[in-house]
Design a protein around this motif. Structure first.
Motif, PDB file in Angstrom:
ATOM      1  N   ASP A 139       0.821  -1.204   0.000  1.00 36.45           N
ATOM      2  CA  ASP A 139       0.000   0.000   0.000  1.00 36.45           C
ATOM      3  C   ASP A 139       0.859   1.259   0.000  1.00 36.45           C
ATOM      4  OD1 ASP A 139      -2.259  -1.638   0.252  1.00 36.45           O
ATOM      5  OD2 ASP A 139      -2.088  -1.635   2.441  1.00 36.45           O
ATOM      6  N   SER A 140       0.414   2.274  -0.720  1.00 31.45           N
ATOM      7  CA  SER A 140       0.996   3.601  -0.546  1.00 31.45           C
ATOM      8  C   SER A 140       0.723   4.036   0.891  1.00 31.45           C
ATOM      9  CB  SER A 140       0.367   4.596  -1.524  1.00 31.45           C
ATOM     10  OG  SER A 140       0.595   4.194  -2.857  1.00 31.45           O
ATOM     11  N   TYR A 141       1.653   4.734   1.508  1.00 35.06           N
ATOM     12  CA  TYR A 141       1.467   5.019   2.924  1.00 35.06           C
ATOM     13  C   TYR A 141       1.982   6.403   3.298  1.00 35.06           C
ATOM     14  CZ  TYR A 141       6.449   3.768   3.436  1.00 35.06           C
ATOM     15  OH  TYR A 141       7.817   3.720   3.333  1.00 35.06           O
ATOM     16  N   MET A 142       1.474   6.858   4.432  1.00 33.72           N
ATOM     17  CA  MET A 142       1.893   8.103   5.054  1.00 33.72           C
ATOM     18  C   MET A 142       2.738   7.737   6.268  1.00 33.72           C
ATOM     19  SD  MET A 142      -0.527  11.053   6.857  1.00 33.72           S
ATOM     20  CE  MET A 142      -1.584  11.131   5.426  1.00 33.72           C
ATOM     21  N   THR A 184      -3.019   4.179   4.358  1.00 34.21           N
ATOM     22  CA  THR A 184      -2.208   3.376   5.273  1.00 34.21           C
ATOM     23  C   THR A 184      -1.231   4.313   5.967  1.00 34.21           C
ATOM     24  OG1 THR A 184      -2.360   1.335   3.976  1.00 34.21           O
ATOM     25  CG2 THR A 184      -0.476   1.535   5.461  1.00 34.21           C
ATOM     26  N   LEU A 185      -1.081   4.136   7.270  1.00 37.25           N
ATOM     27  CA  LEU A 185      -0.227   5.023   8.070  1.00 37.25           C
ATOM     28  C   LEU A 185       0.823   4.204   8.802  1.00 37.25           C
ATOM     29  CD1 LEU A 185       0.234   7.904   9.353  1.00 37.25           C
ATOM     30  CD2 LEU A 185      -1.258   7.146  11.211  1.00 37.25           C
ATOM     31  N   ALA A 227       8.047   7.007   2.038  1.00 38.57           N
ATOM     32  CA  ALA A 227       6.604   7.199   2.141  1.00 38.57           C
ATOM     33  C   ALA A 227       6.110   8.224   1.125  1.00 38.57           C
ATOM     34  CB  ALA A 227       6.244   7.640   3.559  1.00 38.57           C
ATOM     35  N   ASP A 228       4.845   8.098   0.720  1.00 34.45           N
ATOM     36  CA  ASP A 228       4.247   9.096  -0.163  1.00 34.45           C
ATOM     37  C   ASP A 228       4.158  10.447   0.536  1.00 34.45           C
ATOM     38  OD1 ASP A 228       3.637   6.634  -1.510  1.00 34.45           O
ATOM     39  OD2 ASP A 228       2.080   7.703  -2.617  1.00 34.45           O
ATOM     40  N   VAL A 229       3.896  10.407   1.840  1.00 32.44           N
ATOM     41  CA  VAL A 229       3.677  11.612   2.626  1.00 32.44           C
ATOM     42  C   VAL A 229       4.416  11.475   3.945  1.00 32.44           C
ATOM     43  CG1 VAL A 229       1.941  13.042   3.781  1.00 32.44           C
ATOM     44  CG2 VAL A 229       1.388  11.942   1.600  1.00 32.44           C
TER      45      VAL A 229
END
Length: 389
Positions: free
Chosen positions: A225-228, A281-282, A353-355
Motif C-alpha cells: 500500500d501507498s502510505y503516510m 495506510t499510516l 513514504a508518499d507523505v
C-alpha cells in the motif's frame, strides 16, 4: 487447605519460569550484534592502515569536538554536517564512539582514520589546536577558512554544531551544498537496507513509485500500500516540545527550511489525507518503551480517531474514508542483534513514504526532510507539499 497452598506454590513457580523465559527472550532479541561490531571495527582499522593517507605526507586531518551520549539522530546530523564541512579533509568521528560508524553510515568512513591513530599521523610541530568563535552567519565560512590552514592536523577544541546554531536561520546558507553532499555521500549500511526491505515486504508498505533512482532499483515493482509516515516524539520529551513551542523557539536544522509548512498532528494528517485520497495506510515512527507508556496511549488515541469513519467524515476526508491500516515501529520484524538499527530503518521507511508528517523540533524529522530532498529523487514540483511539520 494444604492442597490450595500447594497449588499456589505451583502457580508461583510457573509464573517465575514464564517471567524468566520472557526476560531471557527480551535479552536475546535486544542484545547488540557485538560480533558484527567487532568485525567492522577491525575492518575499519585495517582499511585505515592500508589507506594511502597514512603514508601520504601531503594528507591533512581534522578532528572535531563531537557530541557524545546523545540520541541517534542528534549524532547522525552532526556527523554528516561535519563530514560535509571537512571535505576533502580526512576525518572520522571516533572520539569516545564505541560503535563502528560503518555499521550505520559507511559514507563518512571512506578513507577515514580512527582517532586512535592520531599520535601516529599528527606530529606535534605540525598540529594546531583551534577554538572557533564566530557569529552564526559567518560560522560556516570561518570554519572553512580554518580548515584550509597549512598544518597537517587541525583539532577543533569546541563544539560548533550546537543547538542554537542548528536552530538558527544561518544554517539555511549551508543547505544547497549539503543537499548535493547527501546525494553523493549518504547511504545506509547493508544491514539497515536489508531490514528496511524485509519490513516493507512484511508490513506491505510500498515505496513511492516516483522516487526510484538507479541506486534504489531494488525497491521497484514492490507490492503493498501507498502510505503516510508519521513521526511522534517520545513521552519524556512531551513537555520539552510544549516549552519550545511556547517560547517560539525555531525548528531545528533542515526542519526550518522556509518551504515547509507547520501544523498540529491531527490537522496535519487531515491536510495530507485530503490531498492524497489514495493514501489510507499510516506508519507511525516512535521510540516508545515500557518506561514511557504515555506514547502507547497517544498511539491508541491516534488509531481510534484515524480509523473512525465518522471522525474522518466530519473532518472532510472524502469518499476514501479513514485510515484502513496502521503500522508502527514496534511491528518492524527484527531478528536477533538487529535492534540497534531500527531507528535508521524507520527513517528509511519515512523517506520512501508518499507523505511525511514530522516534528520540527526533532532531529529525526529534520534528517528525514534532508534525506527526502537530498537523496531520494523526489519530484521537485511536489516535494514540499508532501511533507508537513
Amino acid at each position: 487447605m494444604l492442597l490450595a497452598v500447594r497449588w499456589r506454590r505451583v502457580l508461583v513457580m510457573i509464573f517465575l519460569i514464564l517471567l524468566a523465559a520472557i526476560l531471557t527472550w527480551i535479552y536475546w532479541l535486544y542484545r547488540p550484534p557485538y560480533a558484527l561490531y567487532d568485525y567492522l571495527t577491525e575492518k575499519e582499522l585495517q582499511s585505515a592502515r592500508a589507506s594511502d593517507s597514512m603514508s601520504n605526507k601531503s594528507a591533512k586531518f581534522v578532528l572535531f569536538n563531537q557530541l557524545q551520549g546523545a540520541g541517534f539522530n542528534n549524532q547522525v546530523q552532526e556527523i554528516l554536517i561535519y563530514h560535509h564541512l571537512s571535505l576533502p579533509f580526512i576525518w572520522r568521528p571516533r572520539f569516545h564512539q564505541p560503535l563502528p560508524l560503518s555499521a550505520f553510515l559507511p559514507g563518512p568512513t571512506i578513507d577515514g582514520v580512527p582517532v586512535s591513530f592520531l599520535e601516529q599521523i599528527c606530529p606535534q610541530d605540525d598540529t594546531v589546536y583551534i577554538q572557533i568563535d564566530a557569529l552564526y552567519d559567518d560560522l560556516w565560512r570561518t570554519s572553512q577558512k580554518i580548515l584550509a590552514r597549512p598544518e597537517k592536523c587541525i583539532i577543533i577544541t569546541n563544539r560548533i554544531m550546537h543547538w542554537n546554531y542548528l536552530s538558527s536561520s544561518a544554517l539555511s546558507q549551508v543547505w544547497p551544498s549539503f543537499q548535493q553532499y547527501l546525494g553523493r555521500y549518504f547511504a545506509w549500511s547493508p544491514q539497515i537496507l536489508d531490514i528496511t526491505r524485509r519490513t516493507q515486504k512484511e508490513l506491505r508498505l510500498r515505496p513511492h513509485q516516483s522516487h526510484y533512482t538507479q541506486h534504489d532499483s531494488s525497491n521497484q515493482n514492490q507490492s503493498g500500500d501507498s502510505y503516510m509516515a508519521l513521526h511522534i516524539r517520545r513521552g519524556d520529551f512531551k513537555s520539552h516540545c510544549a516549552s519550545l513551542a511556547s517560547s517560539q523557539t525555531p525548528f531545528t536544522t533542515w526542519a526550518s527550511l522556509s518551504s515547509l509548512r507547520d501544523s498540529r498532528i491531527l490537522s496535519a494528517i487531515t491536510l495530507q489525507a485530503q490531498a492524497h485520497p489514495h493514501v489510507r495506510t499510516l506508519h507511525i515512527l516512535h521510540d516508545a518503551s515500557i518506561d514511557h507508556p504515555n506514547v502507547y496511549i497517544d498511539i491508541m488515541k491516534l488509531k481510534a480517531a484515524l480509523t473512525n469513519p465518522d471522525w474522518a467524515a466530519r473532518n472532510g476526508w472524502g469518499e476514501s474514508g479513514p485510515m484502513r491500516r496502521i503500522t508502527e515501529s514496534s511491528m518492524i520484524p527484527i531478528k536477533h542483534g538487529e535492534y540497534d538499527f531500527t531507528v535508521a530503518v524507520d527513517m528509511e521507511l519515512a523517506r520512501w513514504a508518499d507523505v511525511f508528517v514530522g516534528n520540527g523540533y526533532s532531529s529525526l524529522s529534520s534528517q528525514v526532510v534532508a534525506m527526502k530532498d537530498g537523496v531520494g529523487g523526489w519530484d521537485p514540483e511536489g516535494y514540499y507539499s508532501d511533507m508537513i511539520l
